[in-house]
Design a protein around this motif. Structure first.
Motif, PDB file in Angstrom:
ATOM      1  N   ILE A   6     -15.050  27.443  11.726  1.00 27.14           N
ATOM      2  CA  ILE A   6     -13.960  27.939  11.053  1.00 27.14           C
ATOM      3  C   ILE A   6     -13.179  26.642  10.703  1.00 27.14           C
ATOM      4  CG2 ILE A   6     -11.991  29.685  10.433  1.00 27.14           C
ATOM      5  CD1 ILE A   6     -14.145  30.228  13.405  1.00 27.14           C
ATOM      6  N   PHE A   7     -13.135  26.327   9.382  1.00 22.92           N
ATOM      7  CA  PHE A   7     -12.313  25.341   8.796  1.00 22.92           C
ATOM      8  C   PHE A   7     -10.891  25.743   8.271  1.00 22.92           C
ATOM      9  CE2 PHE A   7     -16.425  23.617   8.931  1.00 22.92           C
ATOM     10  CZ  PHE A   7     -16.032  22.384   9.871  1.00 22.92           C
ATOM     11  N   GLY A   8      -9.774  25.343   8.706  1.00 26.66           N
ATOM     12  CA  GLY A   8      -8.315  25.899   8.176  1.00 26.66           C
ATOM     13  C   GLY A   8      -7.761  24.501   7.808  1.00 26.66           C
ATOM     14  N   PHE A   9      -6.439  24.751   6.982  1.00 24.43           N
ATOM     15  CA  PHE A   9      -5.403  23.596   6.835  1.00 24.43           C
ATOM     16  C   PHE A   9      -4.937  23.068   8.159  1.00 24.43           C
ATOM     17  CE2 PHE A   9      -5.022  25.453   2.345  1.00 24.43           C
ATOM     18  CZ  PHE A   9      -5.935  24.498   1.845  1.00 24.43           C
ATOM     19  N   GLU A  10      -4.680  24.039   8.822  1.00 26.16           N
ATOM     20  CA  GLU A  10      -3.964  23.369  10.098  1.00 26.16           C
ATOM     21  C   GLU A  10      -4.687  23.425  11.427  1.00 26.16           C
ATOM     22  OE1 GLU A  10      -0.653  25.882  10.953  1.00 26.16           O
ATOM     23  OE2 GLU A  10       0.377  25.720   8.786  1.00 26.16           O
ATOM     24  N   SER A  45      -9.269  38.954   3.131  1.00 29.42           N
ATOM     25  CA  SER A  45      -8.304  38.731   4.300  1.00 29.42           C
ATOM     26  C   SER A  45      -8.622  39.791   5.176  1.00 29.42           C
ATOM     27  CB  SER A  45      -6.875  38.602   3.866  1.00 29.42           C
ATOM     28  OG  SER A  45      -6.686  37.755   2.799  1.00 29.42           O
ATOM     29  N   GLY A  46      -8.661  39.409   6.512  1.00 27.76           N
ATOM     30  CA  GLY A  46      -8.791  40.364   7.384  1.00 27.76           C
ATOM     31  C   GLY A  46      -9.311  39.889   8.869  1.00 27.76           C
ATOM     32  N   ILE A  47      -9.938  40.625   9.547  1.00 29.72           N
ATOM     33  CA  ILE A  47     -10.641  40.410  10.895  1.00 29.72           C
ATOM     34  C   ILE A  47     -11.839  39.901  10.924  1.00 29.72           C
ATOM     35  CG2 ILE A  47     -11.063  41.208  13.176  1.00 29.72           C
ATOM     36  CD1 ILE A  47      -8.193  41.111  12.668  1.00 29.72           C
ATOM     37  N   VAL A  48     -12.336  38.951  11.374  1.00 25.93           N
ATOM     38  CA  VAL A  48     -13.591  38.231  11.734  1.00 25.93           C
ATOM     39  C   VAL A  48     -14.020  38.769  13.197  1.00 25.93           C
ATOM     40  CG1 VAL A  48     -15.409  36.360  11.886  1.00 25.93           C
ATOM     41  CG2 VAL A  48     -13.666  36.639   9.840  1.00 25.93           C
ATOM     42  N   GLN A  55     -12.178  37.924  18.268  1.00 27.41           N
ATOM     43  CA  GLN A  55     -11.708  38.207  16.987  1.00 27.41           C
ATOM     44  C   GLN A  55     -10.866  37.262  16.496  1.00 27.41           C
ATOM     45  OE1 GLN A  55     -11.141  41.608  18.300  1.00 27.41           O
ATOM     46  NE2 GLN A  55      -9.340  40.950  19.008  1.00 27.41           N
ATOM     47  N   PHE A  56     -10.857  36.860  15.105  1.00 27.21           N
ATOM     48  CA  PHE A  56      -9.517  35.975  14.651  1.00 27.21           C
ATOM     49  C   PHE A  56      -9.209  36.645  13.267  1.00 27.21           C
ATOM     50  CE2 PHE A  56     -13.602  33.877  14.198  1.00 27.21           C
ATOM     51  CZ  PHE A  56     -13.544  33.600  12.940  1.00 27.21           C
ATOM     52  N   PHE A  57      -8.095  36.389  12.831  1.00 29.28           N
ATOM     53  CA  PHE A  57      -7.624  36.845  11.289  1.00 29.28           C
ATOM     54  C   PHE A  57      -7.636  35.702  10.516  1.00 29.28           C
ATOM     55  CE2 PHE A  57      -4.420  37.244   8.080  1.00 29.28           C
ATOM     56  CZ  PHE A  57      -4.962  38.621   7.495  1.00 29.28           C
ATOM     57  N   ILE A  58      -8.247  35.717   9.250  1.00 27.33           N
ATOM     58  CA  ILE A  58      -8.379  34.970   8.205  1.00 27.33           C
ATOM     59  C   ILE A  58      -7.725  35.481   6.949  1.00 27.33           C
ATOM     60  CG2 ILE A  58     -10.418  33.647   9.235  1.00 27.33           C
ATOM     61  CD1 ILE A  58     -12.112  35.010   7.173  1.00 27.33           C
ATOM     62  N   SER A  59      -7.517  34.630   6.253  1.00 26.05           N
ATOM     63  CA  SER A  59      -7.122  34.888   4.928  1.00 26.05           C
ATOM     64  C   SER A  59      -8.134  34.892   3.859  1.00 26.05           C
ATOM     65  CB  SER A  59      -5.910  33.826   4.075  1.00 26.05           C
ATOM     66  OG  SER A  59      -6.508  32.705   4.094  1.00 26.05           O
ATOM     67  N   LYS A  60      -8.060  35.239   2.651  1.00 22.25           N
ATOM     68  CA  LYS A  60      -9.298  35.086   1.562  1.00 22.25           C
ATOM     69  C   LYS A  60      -9.770  33.891   1.971  1.00 22.25           C
ATOM     70  CE  LYS A  60      -7.160  38.018  -1.724  1.00 22.25           C
ATOM     71  NZ  LYS A  60      -6.659  38.247  -3.076  1.00 22.25           N
ATOM     72  N   SER A  61     -11.345  33.916   1.827  1.00 21.61           N
ATOM     73  CA  SER A  61     -12.175  32.753   2.238  1.00 21.61           C
ATOM     74  C   SER A  61     -13.441  32.669   1.691  1.00 21.61           C
ATOM     75  CB  SER A  61     -12.517  32.826   3.830  1.00 21.61           C
ATOM     76  OG  SER A  61     -11.134  33.052   4.545  1.00 21.61           O
ATOM     77  N   LEU A  62     -13.995  31.485   1.777  1.00 24.03           N
ATOM     78  CA  LEU A  62     -15.418  31.152   1.283  1.00 24.03           C
ATOM     79  C   LEU A  62     -16.291  30.966   2.442  1.00 24.03           C
ATOM     80  CD1 LEU A  62     -17.318  30.645  -1.016  1.00 24.03           C
ATOM     81  CD2 LEU A  62     -16.934  28.412  -0.548  1.00 24.03           C
ATOM     82  N   LEU A  63     -17.180  31.964   2.618  1.00 25.49           N
ATOM     83  CA  LEU A  63     -18.253  31.896   3.676  1.00 25.49           C
ATOM     84  C   LEU A  63     -19.527  31.435   3.376  1.00 25.49           C
ATOM     85  CD1 LEU A  63     -18.709  34.292   6.761  1.00 25.49           C
ATOM     86  CD2 LEU A  63     -20.514  34.242   5.477  1.00 25.49           C
ATOM     87  N   ILE A  77      -5.651  30.686   9.889  1.00 22.33           N
ATOM     88  CA  ILE A  77      -6.482  31.200  10.837  1.00 22.33           C
ATOM     89  C   ILE A  77      -5.405  31.632  12.077  1.00 22.33           C
ATOM     90  CG2 ILE A  77      -8.166  30.758  12.720  1.00 22.33           C
ATOM     91  CD1 ILE A  77      -8.937  28.165  10.846  1.00 22.33           C
ATOM     92  N   LYS A  78      -5.715  32.942  12.367  1.00 20.56           N
ATOM     93  CA  LYS A  78      -4.759  33.377  13.662  1.00 20.56           C
ATOM     94  C   LYS A  78      -5.730  33.719  14.644  1.00 20.56           C
ATOM     95  CE  LYS A  78      -0.613  33.516  11.836  1.00 20.56           C
ATOM     96  NZ  LYS A  78       0.366  32.714  11.946  1.00 20.56           N
ATOM     97  N   TYR A  79      -5.800  33.167  15.743  1.00 20.15           N
ATOM     98  CA  TYR A  79      -6.765  33.123  16.749  1.00 20.15           C
ATOM     99  C   TYR A  79      -6.010  33.615  18.002  1.00 20.15           C
ATOM    100  CZ  TYR A  79     -10.693  32.333  19.847  1.00 20.15           C
ATOM    101  OH  TYR A  79     -11.649  32.473  20.758  1.00 20.15           O
ATOM    102  N   ASP A  80      -6.675  34.436  18.817  1.00 20.29           N
ATOM    103  CA  ASP A  80      -6.013  34.972  20.062  1.00 20.29           C
ATOM    104  C   ASP A  80      -5.218  36.025  20.222  1.00 20.29           C
ATOM    105  OD1 ASP A  80      -6.483  34.798  22.949  1.00 20.29           O
ATOM    106  OD2 ASP A  80      -5.297  32.963  23.111  1.00 20.29           O
TER     107      ASP A  80
END
Length: 93
Positions: A6-10, A45-48, A55-63, A77-80
């Motif tokens: 998972i690659f995010g900006f932060e 956007s939602g849970i993976v 699980q973790f939460f992501i915004s709209k993404s490309l997979l 990316i919101k994890y934990d």
């Protein structure tokens, strides 16, 4: 087994030896198992959810799925965090 990147900006995360990944695409639910055919898709956007408990939460993404490597490109990316796994369908809509 799958590898998940998972690659995010932060921040970035990598997970290995995953049996199953669940995500919501714009076309419906997507459950990814080892040896899944190659795919490039936008996800909501939602849970993976992976391995039925983490699980973790992501915004709209490309997979992207390619040779048992699942790569997600996202902003947030919101994890934990804790969420009831049984409410995942409600949370992802």
């Amino acid at each position: 087994m799958l590898n998940l990147n998972i690659f995010g900006f932060e921040n970035n995360f990598s997970f290995n030896n995953i049996l199953k990944i669940y995500v919501m695409s714009f076309y419906g639910e997507l459950c990814i198992y080892p040896n899944h055919s190659p795919l490039l898709v936008y996800v909501k956007s939602g849970i993976v959810l992976y391995d039925n408990k983490k699980q973790f939460f992501i915004s709209k993404s490309l997979l992207e799925i390619k040779k048992n490597i699942v790569t997600v490109f996202t902003d947030i990316i919101k994890y934990d965090f804790n969420i009831n796994i049984f409410s995942i369908k409600f949370f992802c809509k």
